[in-house]
Design a protein around this motif. Structure first.
Motif, short mmCIF file in Angstrom:
data_model
loop_
_atom_site.label_atom_id
_atom_site.label_comp_id
_atom_site.label_asym_id
_atom_site.label_seq_id
_atom_site.Cartn_x
_atom_site.Cartn_y
_atom_site.Cartn_z
N VAL A 46 10.67 15.90 -92.08
CA VAL A 46 9.70 16.91 -92.51
C VAL A 46 9.72 18.16 -91.64
N VAL A 47 10.17 18.02 -90.40
CA VAL A 47 10.23 19.16 -89.48
C VAL A 47 11.30 20.16 -89.93
N TYR A 48 12.35 19.66 -90.56
CA TYR A 48 13.40 20.55 -91.05
C TYR A 48 12.80 21.59 -92.01
N TYR A 49 11.86 21.18 -92.83
CA TYR A 49 11.22 22.11 -93.76
C TYR A 49 10.40 23.16 -93.02
N SER A 50 9.82 22.78 -91.92
CA SER A 50 9.10 23.74 -91.08
C SER A 50 10.08 24.76 -90.50
N PHE A 51 11.25 24.30 -90.09
CA PHE A 51 12.28 25.22 -89.59
C PHE A 51 12.70 26.20 -90.69
N PHE A 52 12.87 25.70 -91.91
CA PHE A 52 13.25 26.58 -93.03
C PHE A 52 12.18 27.65 -93.24
N ASP A 53 10.94 27.21 -93.28
CA ASP A 53 9.81 28.12 -93.51
C ASP A 53 9.74 29.17 -92.40
N THR A 54 9.94 28.73 -91.17
CA THR A 54 9.91 29.65 -90.03
C THR A 54 11.02 30.69 -90.14
N ALA A 55 12.22 30.26 -90.48
CA ALA A 55 13.36 31.19 -90.58
C ALA A 55 13.11 32.26 -91.63
N VAL A 56 12.64 31.87 -92.79
CA VAL A 56 12.41 32.83 -93.89
C VAL A 56 11.26 33.77 -93.55
N ASN A 57 10.11 33.21 -93.21
CA ASN A 57 8.94 34.06 -93.00
C ASN A 57 9.04 34.92 -91.74
N ALA A 58 9.66 34.42 -90.69
CA ALA A 58 9.85 35.24 -89.49
C ALA A 58 10.73 36.44 -89.79
N LEU A 66 6.19 41.39 -94.61
CA LEU A 66 5.16 40.39 -94.92
C LEU A 66 4.12 40.41 -93.82
N ASP A 67 2.89 40.52 -94.22
CA ASP A 67 1.74 40.30 -93.34
C ASP A 67 0.89 39.26 -94.06
N PRO A 68 0.93 38.01 -93.59
CA PRO A 68 0.23 36.95 -94.32
C PRO A 68 -1.24 37.25 -94.59
N ALA A 69 -1.88 38.03 -93.75
CA ALA A 69 -3.30 38.31 -93.93
C ALA A 69 -3.58 39.46 -94.90
N LEU A 76 5.42 32.53 -102.95
CA LEU A 76 4.93 31.15 -103.01
C LEU A 76 6.12 30.23 -103.30
N VAL A 77 6.16 29.09 -102.64
CA VAL A 77 7.26 28.16 -102.82
C VAL A 77 7.15 27.49 -104.19
N ALA A 78 8.23 27.62 -104.96
CA ALA A 78 8.30 26.99 -106.28
C ALA A 78 9.23 25.78 -106.27
N GLU A 79 10.16 25.76 -105.31
CA GLU A 79 11.13 24.67 -105.23
C GLU A 79 11.69 24.62 -103.82
N THR A 80 11.99 23.44 -103.36
CA THR A 80 12.62 23.28 -102.05
C THR A 80 13.46 22.02 -102.04
N GLY A 81 14.44 21.99 -101.18
CA GLY A 81 15.30 20.82 -101.06
C GLY A 81 16.09 20.87 -99.77
N VAL A 133 4.31 36.95 -105.94
CA VAL A 133 3.12 37.13 -106.77
C VAL A 133 2.19 38.16 -106.14
N ASP A 134 1.31 38.69 -106.98
CA ASP A 134 0.22 39.52 -106.50
C ASP A 134 -0.69 38.61 -105.68
N SER A 135 -1.01 39.00 -104.46
CA SER A 135 -1.78 38.10 -103.58
C SER A 135 -3.19 37.82 -104.09
N ARG A 136 -3.73 38.69 -104.92
CA ARG A 136 -5.08 38.46 -105.45
C ARG A 136 -5.05 37.62 -106.73
N THR A 137 -4.19 37.98 -107.68
CA THR A 137 -4.18 37.30 -108.98
C THR A 137 -3.28 36.08 -109.02
#
Length: 159
Positions: A46-58, A66-69, A76-81, A133-137
């Motif tokens: 499961v940590v590998y997925y955290s590494f993937f997420d970190t690489a993309v979002n960083a 990207l400013d998450p706030a 938004l993640v639609a698929e992962t593997g 996606v639009d962050s509000r809608t």
């Protein structure tokens, strides 16, 4: 009735070859932590997925895309593997290599290879499909041109 010929897993020879560093466009070092190891002495799956997420979002955050706030457009993640080839473990520094395999109107397929120290072949390879996606809608929206421009620089073909 299940047709075993069409549902059987592919033989190992039909699987894609392990990716190499040169197959990717952008590198990011990620330090493993003691808590990343599982009872078998290697980084838990499961940590590998955290590494993937970190690489993309960083990559997006560091470039001001990207400013998450406060970003008006978010992915938004639609698929992962993930395909696992070799173990990683603490206290190694992992290199996450990133590329864009597909760029659509509102979606992106990011592919990430995780490499152990000094290794040329990936220990694991995974992907995320983000729908922007639009962050509000939360409705899909076309990729902003500045984001699309950056993502184009990450497009690469496997060698």
């Amino acid at each position: 009735m299940v047709d075993l010929e069409t549902t059987a897993p592919k033989p190992a020879s039909d699987r894609p070859a392990r990716g190499r560093r040169r197959d990717y466009a952008l590198a990011r070092p990620i330090a493993t932590r003691w808590m990343d190891n599982d009872v078998y002495g290697h980084v838990n799956n499961v940590v590998y997925y955290s590494f993937f997420d970190t690489a993309v979002n960083a990559a997006l955050i560091e470039r001001g895309l990207l400013d998450p706030a406060s970003s008006e457009v978010i992915g938004l993640v639609a698929e992962t593997g993930c395909r696992y080839h070799a173990s990683l473990s603490f206290p190694e520094e992992v290199t996450a290599m990133l590329r864009v395999a597909h760029l659509g109107r509102s979606s992106v397929r990011y592919e990430i290879g995780l490499f152990g120290p000094g290794e040329d072949f990936a220990a694991a390879e995974g992907h995320f499909v983000h729908v922007y996606v639009d962050s509000r809608t939360r409705r899909p929206i076309a990729l902003p041109e500045v984001l699309r421009g950056f993502l184009e620089t990450l497009r690469t073909e496997r060698t």
